[in-house]
Scaffold this active site. Structure first.
Site, PDB file in Angstrom:
ATOM      1  N   PHE A 124      90.875  39.592  31.402  1.00 37.09           N
ATOM      2  CA  PHE A 124      89.563  39.883  31.992  1.00 37.09           C
ATOM      3  C   PHE A 124      89.206  41.304  31.590  1.00 37.09           C
ATOM      4  O   PHE A 124      89.860  42.259  32.021  1.00 37.09           O
ATOM      5  CB  PHE A 124      89.666  39.739  33.510  1.00 37.09           C
ATOM      6  N   THR A 127      87.523  47.033  32.720  1.00 40.45           N
ATOM      7  CA  THR A 127      87.714  48.481  32.565  1.00 40.45           C
ATOM      8  C   THR A 127      87.441  48.926  31.125  1.00 40.45           C
ATOM      9  O   THR A 127      87.744  48.224  30.174  1.00 40.45           O
ATOM     10  CB  THR A 127      89.158  48.841  32.972  1.00 40.45           C
ATOM     11  N   GLY A 347     122.864  59.410  41.765  1.00 36.98           N
ATOM     12  CA  GLY A 347     122.787  59.594  40.318  1.00 36.98           C
ATOM     13  C   GLY A 347     122.585  58.289  39.576  1.00 36.98           C
ATOM     14  O   GLY A 347     121.863  58.234  38.567  1.00 36.98           O
ATOM     15  N   GLU A 370      93.631  47.183  40.099  1.00 39.78           N
ATOM     16  CA  GLU A 370      92.812  46.346  40.989  1.00 39.78           C
ATOM     17  C   GLU A 370      92.309  47.127  42.202  1.00 39.78           C
ATOM     18  O   GLU A 370      92.344  46.647  43.337  1.00 39.78           O
ATOM     19  CB  GLU A 370      93.594  45.099  41.419  1.00 39.78           C
ATOM     20  N   SER A 373      94.172  53.336  45.468  1.00 42.43           N
ATOM     21  CA  SER A 373      94.307  53.585  46.911  1.00 42.43           C
ATOM     22  C   SER A 373      93.047  54.240  47.463  1.00 42.43           C
ATOM     23  O   SER A 373      92.620  53.956  48.588  1.00 42.43           O
ATOM     24  CB  SER A 373      95.507  54.503  47.174  1.00 42.43           C
TER      25      SER A 373
END
Lengths: 389, 269
Positions: A124, A127, A347, A370, A373
């Site tokens: 899709f 952007t 570690g 998508e 935040s």
């Protein structure tokens, strides 16, 4: 308030996907990640299991299942491999859904069966290099000339857009100007292999190494007029409708990430000893893992709550708010959870030989894709009636 | 072709397992699942049904406590058409002869109620008891030919009657054995790759018929089954002791000799 419980069938299905993921995906997840390899055979196996067709109608080969079942599948795949989790999420939410919801019968007959079976994937293209959260500010243009759409522009960060399985990309483009002077946006289906449509080399990403993400360039790409998806000029509304579902699906992917962190940390803290005792006997470690259990439970509840609202046909505003809340909490928790888990491993958490490092790298993008935040907070604040910009 | 597949719910080997005070396996308070070896039997039954030229049916049959119905449910989710669960408190503690007695009676009732059964498919053993004798006992009780430990099953229906051929692979020879239906077949874990149930299959299984029968329904005297009727008795059962640390041989040029000495000492060579 829509109440929800996962049915016995959903839990049975969860057990099936968990077994499949453990046998088919988990053993090779680290290797695919290290080699930045998109595992075509694993994707096909997910297709054979019916994961891509969960929510598609039976007439196109789907299971006609509910959105909750898809979230269960994404969570369980994401629990062992976030790259394949996003591959599934994007294939259904961004690849299949727009065609299923807005496509003409001819478009569905032509493209859906292969996508539903997992024989093909669709991307899709929304952007762009210059537009992300401001999706309406895109610059790709499509002009109608002699019965064909001629598309020119560039797309950025497009999942499932450049592998051997990619059959098409739905491209968002300006198709004209509205009476008020704002751009008219529409969606055009561009089949893979159309001259002028090029998936550039895959990105070098921080995480999701085994997912297929490319920049796209479109130069005088000609497709027939009937490749317009849905109603001309309704593009923006179509994208936004797609995004609410996608937010819940990304939340499900985040739940899988948190669950993985919880399980890996609990096991390791019981086995690894320091000062002759398991590190899990130290409050500094044990309390952090307790927090992971809280994050997993909270994120899971919010996610399946939102999915239940969609499945029950709840009001659009209620679903939008629940989706944003689930996405925000689950993804930010996932980033925190991977930080806690790598710390439990000490570690070794910094070494690629343990999957916890891979989850640490994979989690960050959950807060970005998508809807960031920040966008979720904006949506939620607006849902509260605040006049936020 | 009408096929019955015998399935068993076993304790999940990856979870904690325990014994009852009478030394029988605790089958109630533990997580159970369809015996992995029975998944091959279900898969083979489905493949035989689907490969046949005529419509067929696969009936999943189990016996055991309430939870045993989950073995039938999983079989239905994989694609079996219907199920039978023999549920009776008197069954608890049944050994292999009693199990085969109940299954044989169940198959006779199925045949009488809904038409003759052409093929009975079993796993080669259960993953908990691992005796592997029930298929043979079942065949004997039903008076049917037994084709056991099959690595391949072929059904020929070209002459209006079913002939079942199996391939058995042993260390010494590969045997091809055949018999006219009805027959009892047991299959190994080499025969196929069992399918995962699909979401569609899971939802469809909800609507498939499952009959629950008691011992009196199938005509078995409760005195003939259960722990008290068992031909063997478990006198005691203890958890396996934790694994010891073992012996570490550090190679200082004589590693091979010391390994050989160890094996001789333990009478391995």
């Amino acid at each position: 308030m829509t109440s929800f419980t996962l049915s016995r069938e959903h839990e049975d299905f969860r057990a099936v996907v968990r077994e499949f993921a453990a046998e088919t995906i988990a053993p090779q997840a680290s290797e695919w990640d290290r080699k930045h390899e998109f595992p075509v055979e694993a994707v096909r196996a997910m297709g054979d299991l019916g994961l891509f067709g969960l929510t598609a109608p039976e007439e196109y080969g789907g299971a006609g299942g509910d959105f909750t079942s898809l979230c269960v599948a994404i969570e369980e795949i994401g629990r062992v491999d976030q790259s394949l989790g996003i591959t599934l999420e994007a294939a259904v939410g961004l690849g299949i859904n727009p065609l299923q919801v807005f496509g003409t019968p001819e478009q569905k007959d032509r493209w859906l069966p292969d996508l539903v079976a997992g024989r093909a994937l669709a991307g899709f293209g929304l952007t762009e290099p210059g537009s992300g959260s401001d999706a309406g500010g895109l610059h790709t243009r499509a002009e109608l000339r002699d019965g064909s759409w001629v598309v020119n522009g560039a797309k950025q960060f497009i999942t499932n857009s450049g592998s051997d399985l990619t059959s098409l990309v739905t491209v968002a483009a300006r198709t004209g100007e509205r009476p008020d002077g704002r751009p008219e946006l529409s969606s055009i289906v561009v089949p893979a292999g159309t001259p002028g449509f090029v998936a550039e080399p895959a990105y070098d990403k921080l995480g999701w190494h085994a997912s297929d993400t490319h920049p796209l360039s479109l130069t005088d790409v000609r497709v027939p007029e009937d490749h317009l998806l849905g109603v001309r000029g309704r593009g923006l509304a179509q994208f936004l409708a797609t995004l609410d579902d996608g937010r819940v699906a990304i939340a499900a992917l985040a739940v899988g990430c948190i669950q993985a962190c919880l399980e890996m940390s609990t096991q390791y803290a019981g086995e690894r000893t320091t000062f002759d005792v398991p590190i899990g006997s130290k409050q500094g470690v044990a309390f952090g893992i307790a927090d992971l259990a809280v994050m997993a439970a909270g994120a899971r509840a919010l996610t399946y709550q939102a999915a239940a609202i969609k499945d029950a046909g709840g009001a659009a505003a209620e679903f939008k708010q629940a989706a944003a809340i689930a996405k925000l909490y689950a993804t930010e928790s996932a980033v925190t959870a991977t930080r806690v888990a790598t710390q439990v491993f000490g570690g070794y958490g910094f070494m690629e030989e343990y999957p916890v490092a891979r989850f640490y790298r994979d989690a960050k993008v959950l807060e970005i894709g998508e809807g960031t935040s920040e966008v979720q907070r904006m949506v939620i604040a607006r849902g509260l009636g605040l006049p936020v910009e | 072709m009408r096929i019955v597949v015998c399935v068993k719910l076993v304790p999940d080997a990856t979870a904690s397992r325990s014994f009852e005070p009478d030394h029988t396996v605790d089958r109630v308070s533990v997580d159970g699942l369809l015996s992995e070896l029975d998944e091959y039997a279900v898969e083979e039954a489905l493949r035989i049904r689907d490969a046949a030229s005529e419509d067929g049916e696969v009936v999943a049959v189990t016996m055991g406590p309430q939870a045993a119905a989950d073995a039938v449910r999983k079989s239905l989710q994989m694609g079996a058409d219907s199920g039978v669960h023999v549920l009776d408190e008197a069954i608890a503690g049944s050994d292999a002869p009693a199990t085969s007695l109940v299954l044989a009676a169940t198959l006779r009732k199925l045949g009488a109620d809904t038409g003759p059964v052409d093929l009975v498919v079993c796993g080669m053993a259960s993953t908990d008891g691992t005796m592997g004798v029930v298929p043979a006992m079942l065949a004997e009780r039903l008076g049917l030919p037994q084709l056991t430990y099959a690595n391949q099953v072929t059904v020929d229906d070209s002459n209006g009657a079913y002939r079942v051929q199996v391939r058995r692979d042993s260390d010494l020879a590969t045997e091809t054995v055949e018999a006219a239906a009805p027959v009892v077949v047991s299959v190994t874990d080499q025969i196929n790759e069992p399918r995962y149930p699909s979401f569609k299959g899971i939802m469809a299984a909800k609507k498939k018929p499952v009959q629950t029968w008691s011992l009196s329904d199938v005509g078995v005297d409760p005195a003939e089954v259960g722990l008290s009727a068992a031909w063997t008795a478990v006198v005691s059962a203890e958890a396996r002791p934790p694994r010891s640390a073992g012996t570490v041989v550090t190679d200082e040029g004589d590693g091979g000799t010391r390994l050989a000495e160890y094996l001789v000492e333990k009478k391995f060579v």
